[in-house]
Design a protein around this motif. Structure first.
Motif, PDB file in Angstrom:
ATOM      1  N   GLU A   1      -9.725   8.644  -4.181  1.00  0.00           N
ATOM      2  CA  GLU A   1      -8.337   8.667  -4.631  1.00  0.00           C
ATOM      3  C   GLU A   1      -8.266   9.129  -6.084  1.00  0.00           C
ATOM      4  O   GLU A   1      -9.063   8.716  -6.922  1.00  0.00           O
ATOM      5  CB  GLU A   1      -7.720   7.273  -4.493  1.00  0.00           C
ATOM      6  CG  GLU A   1      -6.252   7.220  -4.874  1.00  0.00           C
ATOM      7  CD  GLU A   1      -5.655   5.836  -4.713  1.00  0.00           C
ATOM      8  OE1 GLU A   1      -4.505   5.639  -5.136  1.00  0.00           O
ATOM      9  OE2 GLU A   1      -6.348   4.946  -4.169  1.00  0.00           O
ATOM     10  N   ASP A   2      -7.323  10.038  -6.342  1.00  0.00           N
ATOM     11  CA  ASP A   2      -7.074  10.635  -7.664  1.00  0.00           C
ATOM     12  C   ASP A   2      -8.184  11.586  -8.109  1.00  0.00           C
ATOM     13  O   ASP A   2      -8.159  12.076  -9.250  1.00  0.00           O
ATOM     14  CB  ASP A   2      -6.882   9.551  -8.733  1.00  0.00           C
ATOM     15  CG  ASP A   2      -5.612   8.742  -8.509  1.00  0.00           C
ATOM     16  OD1 ASP A   2      -4.628   9.328  -8.003  1.00  0.00           O
ATOM     17  OD2 ASP A   2      -5.601   7.548  -8.838  1.00  0.00           O
TER      18      ASP A   2
ATOM     19  N   THR B   1      -5.197  17.109  -6.264  1.00  0.00           N
ATOM     20  CA  THR B   1      -5.422  15.691  -6.579  1.00  0.00           C
ATOM     21  C   THR B   1      -5.385  14.896  -5.276  1.00  0.00           C
ATOM     22  O   THR B   1      -4.389  14.937  -4.542  1.00  0.00           O
ATOM     23  CB  THR B   1      -4.354  15.161  -7.552  1.00  0.00           C
ATOM     24  OG1 THR B   1      -4.405  15.935  -8.766  1.00  0.00           O
ATOM     25  CG2 THR B   1      -4.599  13.693  -7.876  1.00  0.00           C
TER      26      THR B   1
ATOM     27  N   ASP C   1      -4.983  12.079  -2.521  1.00  0.00           N
ATOM     28  CA  ASP C   1      -4.092  10.919  -2.381  1.00  0.00           C
ATOM     29  C   ASP C   1      -4.873   9.679  -1.949  1.00  0.00           C
ATOM     30  O   ASP C   1      -6.104   9.691  -1.863  1.00  0.00           O
ATOM     31  CB  ASP C   1      -2.950  11.238  -1.415  1.00  0.00           C
ATOM     32  CG  ASP C   1      -3.442  11.467   0.007  1.00  0.00           C
ATOM     33  OD1 ASP C   1      -4.630  11.218   0.291  1.00  0.00           O
ATOM     34  OD2 ASP C   1      -2.627  11.884   0.864  1.00  0.00           O
TER      35      ASP C   1
ATOM     36  N   GLN D   1      -9.896  15.035  -8.630  1.00  0.00           N
ATOM     37  CA  GLN D   1      -9.355  16.380  -8.798  1.00  0.00           C
ATOM     38  C   GLN D   1     -10.448  17.400  -8.492  1.00  0.00           C
ATOM     39  O   GLN D   1     -11.534  17.367  -9.075  1.00  0.00           O
ATOM     40  CB  GLN D   1      -8.823  16.563 -10.226  1.00  0.00           C
ATOM     41  CG  GLN D   1      -7.610  15.675 -10.517  1.00  0.00           C
ATOM     42  CD  GLN D   1      -7.039  15.930 -11.891  1.00  0.00           C
ATOM     43  OE1 GLN D   1      -7.777  16.181 -12.847  1.00  0.00           O
ATOM     44  NE2 GLN D   1      -5.724  15.855 -12.012  1.00  0.00           N
TER      45      GLN D   1
END
Length: 457
Positions: free
Chosen positions: A102-103, A85, A87, A105
């Protein structure tokens, strides 16, 4: 007759000249290579032998060739299907990238393809943080692993090779790192792949990754090789990693394999096109001048060696790995000789895989080329007391059984003898007692007889 011979010779000379006109492109490789790069090296990727060098110990910026060690550490520390994941800092990584969000996956496998094909700096940061928590902590791991692979003058500061004060390496160190990396099959697959598809993630649409190493695919772009322009694509190319920044210039760690010979070329501070031409020049020189020869195979029968105080008297021997040497192109394996050197004493217990000696590989009889460890093929336990005399446990057990039978028989005979003697003694005593009784009875009868006679007279 003479005229006919002259005509035949003329035809032969003509054919020879025509053959020269159509000589293969690699003919220019017979001479020592001329490279644009400030530093360069060519090694046998199997044996590690240096075949050519230019400023091999000059410390220069390695640019994205840094990502070799990042890739290897990720392979060694993370599962390929592990999901990372992203950052809030990684998306702001500069330079070449796949624009991680960001976030987002994404799997380790896809990050590695992005790292090695697209040379994605943000993928390098994401992997570094997933392994060590920070790029600073990851740099410590990078330097430790680089030293294990043979680097002596390298200092990595970040996982991607972006310009940072003190982030330096040498062509020698990068060659050693590449050699170690290419021994990992997953790494080898990654760096030799031209195209990879990353499916859509929770934050981004599908991505298409293309390798930046022109040696793998580019038949159109011409690059300078010893003053001649040739296509960048190189027959037998198998990777490895490109690198370029304005400070580092054109860098390339390249691998190529032909007819069982695997070469690694490294150039630093060349030009964008020059790094590919330099690598081709080095490869052509290497393949024209040297080849790799297997001197001993891991399956070769190495015989057996005596063991002191063991359950058995000897132990089987095997090689730790196959042994390879680099020879001039005109030399064959017939120039090689081997010598088995074992430890002076081999005392049980011995575990399977214990090193018991080495196999020395020579060119001729005296020029030592390399050595390979000789290991115990099986386990040898401690022997019995008789092992001091070189008697194996199997034989010792037979001796013990025979000795036990003999002792038992002797004990039985002794007991039988004692029983017999006691029986004889009892019989003798019984006969004496009987004889004494008979004598006493006769005496009593005489006394009675005498008494009777005195009474009658």
């Amino acid at each position: 007759m003479i005229k006919k011979l002259a005509a035949v010779l003329a035809i032969i000379v003509g054919i020879t000249n025509i053959g020269g006109i159509f000589a293969p492109e690699s003919a220019y490789a017979a001479a020592a290579p001329e490279i644009i790069a400030e530093a360069g090296i060519l090694i046998d990727g199997t044996t590690g032998q240096i075949l050519y060098t230019k400023n091999e110990n000059a410390t220069l910026e390695p640019a994205s060739t840094t990502k070799m060690i990042t890739c290897l550490l990720a392979i060694e520390n993370l599962e390929m299907d592990h999901v990372v994941t992203i950052d809030d800092e990684t998306p702001f990584t500069e330079g070449s990238r796949i624009y991680l969000l960001e976030d987002e996956q994404i799997t380790v496998e896809n990050l590695l393809y992005a790292l090695m094909l697209e040379s994605a700096n943000d993928a390098a940061v994401a992997l570094a943080k997933e392994i060590s928590g920070s790029t600073e902590a990851f740099a410590v791991k990078m330097n430790e692993r680089a030293k294990e692979l043979g680097a002596t003058s390298t200092n990595f500061v970040n996982p991607n090779g972006l310009h940072t004060e003190g982030h330096l390496s040498t062509v020698h160190d990068l060659a050693m790192i590449a050699k170690g990396c290419m021994e990992n099959e997953t790494f080898r697959t990654l760096c030799s792949t031209y195209y990879h598809y990353i499916p859509a993630t929770n934050k981004q649409d599908e991505r298409h990754m293309y390798n930046t190493n022109r040696l793998l695919y580019d038949e159109k772009t011409l690059v300078p090789v010893n003053g001649v322009s040739v296509p960048a694509k190189y027959e037998g190319a198998v990777g490895i990693k490109t690198g370029y920044t304005s400070h580092a210039g054109g860098c390339l760690v390249a691998g190529a394999e032909r007819d069982g010979t695997f070469l690694i070329a490294v150039v630093m501070k060349s030009t964008d096109a020059g790094r590919f031409g330099d690598s081709i020049a080095l490869f052509d020189y290497g393949f024209a001048s040297y080849h790799t020869v297997k001197a001993a195979d891991i399956t070769d029968d190495m015989g057996r060696a005596s063991v002191k105080r063991g359950a058995v008297a000897d132990v089987g021997l095997e090689l730790a790995e196959s042994a390879y040497v680099t020879l001039p192109i005109e030399a064959s394996s017939s120039v090689l000789s081997t010598k088995l050197v074992l430890e002076d004493e081999r005392t049980a217990p011995i575990k399977k895989g214990d090193e018991l000696g080495r196999l020395e590989i020579y060119e001729g009889e005296s020029n030592l080329l390399t050595t390979v460890s000789v290991l115990a093929k099986e386990e040898v336990g401690e022997g019995t007391l008789l092992s001091v005399f070189g008697i194996e446990n199997h034989t010792a057990y037979i001796i013990y059984i025979v000795a036990g039978v003999i002792v038992t028989l002797m004990l039985a005979l002794t007991i039988a003898y004692i029983v017999l003697k006691r029986r004889q003694i009892r019989r003798r005593r019984a006969r004496r007692a009987k004889r004494a009784m008979e004598i006493a009875k006769q005496r009593l009868e005489r006394e009675k007889d005498i008494t009777k006679r005195d009474w009658r007279f």
